[in-house]
Design an enzyme around this catalytic site. Structure first.
Site, PDB file in Angstrom:
ATOM      1  CG  ASP A 151      -2.443   0.554   0.821  1.00 17.77           C
ATOM      2  OD1 ASP A 151      -2.362   1.521  -0.090  1.00 17.77           O
ATOM      3  OD2 ASP A 151      -3.343   0.043   1.492  1.00 17.77           O
ATOM      4  CG  ASP A 244      -8.920   2.358  -0.947  1.00 14.19           C
ATOM      5  OD1 ASP A 244      -7.760   2.168  -1.694  1.00 14.19           O
ATOM      6  OD2 ASP A 244      -8.918   2.154   0.175  1.00 14.19           O
TER       7      ASP A 244
END
Ligand SMILES: *[C@@H]1O[C@H](CO)[C@@H](O)[C@H](O)[C@H]1NC(C)=O
Ligand SMILES: *[C@@H]1O[C@H](CO)[C@@H](O)[C@H](O)[C@H]1NC(C)=O
Ligand SMILES: *[C@@H]1O[C@H](CO)[C@@H](O)[C@H](O)[C@H]1NC(C)=O
Ligand SMILES: *[C@@H]1O[C@H](CO)[C@@H](O)[C@H](O)[C@H]1NC(C)=O
Ligand SMILES: *[C@@H]1O[C@H](CO)[C@@H](O)[C@H](O)[C@H]1NC(C)=O
Ligand SMILES: *[C@@H]1O[C@H](CO)[C@@H](O)[C@H](O)[C@H]1NC(C)=O
Ligand SMILES: *[C@@H]1O[C@H](CO)[C@@H](O)[C@H](O)[C@H]1NC(C)=O
Length: 436
Positions: A151, A244
């Protein structure tokens, strides 16, 4: 041994080449399950093993779903092991450690994934790997990890890039034409983002993984920043091309629109990632679940299920198990994805988060034909028509054997075109086979 080969191979090749591995890992887009969209931070070893056993019992493993991935929140917050400097698995939620879970997952014939970030902390504030790449990669390898989602949280200020990069991630009101009008400090024309600090943060982990003595699929997650599409093929096996996903149609439609412009970056060994699936989550309608899965499959992004498998409905499960779409996705001969051949609702090449391209096609060796998808982006029932002469793969013929991919029904020899009535946000998927 494989990793040593990979390091040798990689150092001999120009950087434009992908992470090609002797065992084929990463050649085709990944399939599996991940804990985040189902459980968020509330994850533990029981939930991981439930997902793993359900993947087998529900027949998902037989269809190619193989990775069981632990997302954020698996470790002890705020500290590393004082001796080894490793991240410490949370002893109450993962009492057998990550290695204990990995052993059980492997015993089921599945693979296991873990999560970290190219920063000092993960998105939920747990220890992350920037500056600890070799230590963490070695721990992951020793524990038996097969997949790393990496991430982009916790980046310290001295690691931020010199320039901003436009990821046209918002709503149509903010950027109707795919630009970021309010973005400050853009890179000068011709700037090479492969020289950015973001690139360095991710290639450090790539090199650590390649040196760790185990094949670990590298799933980059920098949310589409730093022009990742232009350099990620040589850094990771897949890379997130946007921020996201969430379980609402507005967001899913935005991502589909944005990714539809990235299809030239799809190929063997490298896959833009529109994020994990929301099939089964939120209040998506059944048509929306169908269109979401179908678009993700034909764009050849990773198909990572994100719902609780012990409570999934048969309808949602059947969508995830569609054999035609999975066969298209896992094609060993054609690396390219489907591409839009017509936008439909809008003029071709229109960037519109609410109305992505509605007509897609792509070649398939596994289906022995052409896959054609029609999508209704409107918020009411509407008719969509696939006209054979418009489909690039079908130039030259006027009648084909056609199968409906949702029902599996043969539609017979269809001449010139095929029309369907589609509910709002539904997608029809056709397998267009031999001429007749
Ligand atoms: C730290 O690592 C050492 C050496 O492997 C181990 O003995 C110890 O139990 C670890 N400490 C914690 C808190 O995990
Ligand atoms: C994981 O969470 C579930 C549901 O809260 C619980 O039943 C189970 O005991 C937990 N397992 C572990 C190892 O914490
Ligand atoms: C940022 O600072 C840390 C700690 O001082 C240092 O190790 C690191 O190399 C620096 N990063 C960059 C890109 O200069
Ligand atoms: C649309 O694109 C043009 C340039 O192609 C740009 O000048 C304009 O600001 C954009 N509009 C918005 C609202 O982003
Ligand atoms: C990525 O690299 C692989 C291996 O070098 C190559 O086959 C593939 O075409 C590349 N992908 C793209 C989109 O260029
Ligand atoms: C359900 O959909 C509506 C829009 O139709 C949205 O506003 C709401 O947030 C959604 N709820 C959930 C739980 O996703
Ligand atoms: C339906 O679509 C139209 C045109 O795109 C839009 O103006 C309207 O707000 C939408 N209605 C709903 C309920 O989403």
């Amino acid at each position: 041994m494989l990793a040593h080969l990979s390091v040798a191979v990689l150092s001999l090749l120009p950087t434009a080449d992908a992470l090609v591995r002797k065992d084929g890992v990463g050649r085709l887009p990944a399939m599996g399950w991940n804990s985040w969209n189902a459980f968020g931070c509330d994850v533990n070893s029981t939930k991981i093993m439930t997902a793993a056993t359900e993947m087998i019992q529900l027949g998902l493993k037989d269809l190619g779903y193989q990775y069981v991935n632990i997302d954020d929140c698996w470790s002890v917050k705020g500290t590393r092991n004082a001796t080894t400097h490793r991240i410490i698995p949370n002893p109450s939620t993962f009492p057998q450690g990550i290695s204990g879970v990995a052993k059980q997952v492997h015993r089921l014939g599945l693979k296991i994934g873990i999560y970290s970030s190219a920063g000092e902390t993960t998105c939920a504030g747990y220890p992350a790997s920037l500056g600890y790449e070799k230590i963490d990669a070695a721990a992951f390898a020793e524990w038996g990890i097969d997949y790393l989602k990496y991430d982009n949280c916790g980046v310290p200020s001295n690691w931020t890039d010199q320039y901003n990069f436009c990821v046209p991630d918002g709503t149509s009101a903010q950027n109707p034409n795919g630009t970021c009008p309010t973005m400050t400090n853009p890179a000068p024309a011709g700037y090479n983002w492969a020289t950015s600090k973001t690139h360095t943060r991710y290639t450090r982990m790539r090199d650590a993984l390649l040196g760790a003595g185990r094949t670990i699929l590298f799933s980059l997650c920098d949310w589409g920043n730093a022009d990742v599409n232009t350099w990620a093929n040589s850094t990771g096996n897949s890379w997130r091309m946007a921020g996201d996903i969430s379980a609402d149609w507005t967001r899913i439609s935005e991502i589909a629109n944005e990714n539809s412009f990235k299809m030239n970056y799809v190929g063997f060994w490298g896959h833009p990632d529109p994020d994990m699936l929301e099939v089964g989550n939120g209040n998506l309608t059944i048509p929306e679940n169908r269109a979401h899965f179908a678009l993700w499959a034909i764009m050849k992004g990773p198909l990572i299920i994100g719902t609780a498998l012990n409570t999934i409905s048969t309808t949602h499960l059947d969508i995830l198990k569609n054999k035609y779409l999975i066969q298209f996705h896992q094609d060993p001969v054609y690396g390219r994805s489907a591409h839009p051949y017509k936008w439909g609702y809008n003029p071709d090449w229109t960037f519109d988060p609410a109305h992505p391209a509605e007509y897609w096609s792509g070649p398939s060796s596994t289906l022995d034909g052409t896959l054609v998808l029609m999508y209704n982006s409107e918020n009411q029932t509407a008719t969509r028509t696939a006209t054979w002469s418009e489909v690039p793969e079908l130039k030259g013929g006027n009648a084909y054997q056609v199968t409906d991919a949702w029902s599996g029904k043969h539609l017979g020899c269809v001449k010139d075109s095929h029309s369907v009535q589609l509910e709002s946000h539904d997608a029809a998927v056709l397998v267009v086979g031999h001429r007749c």
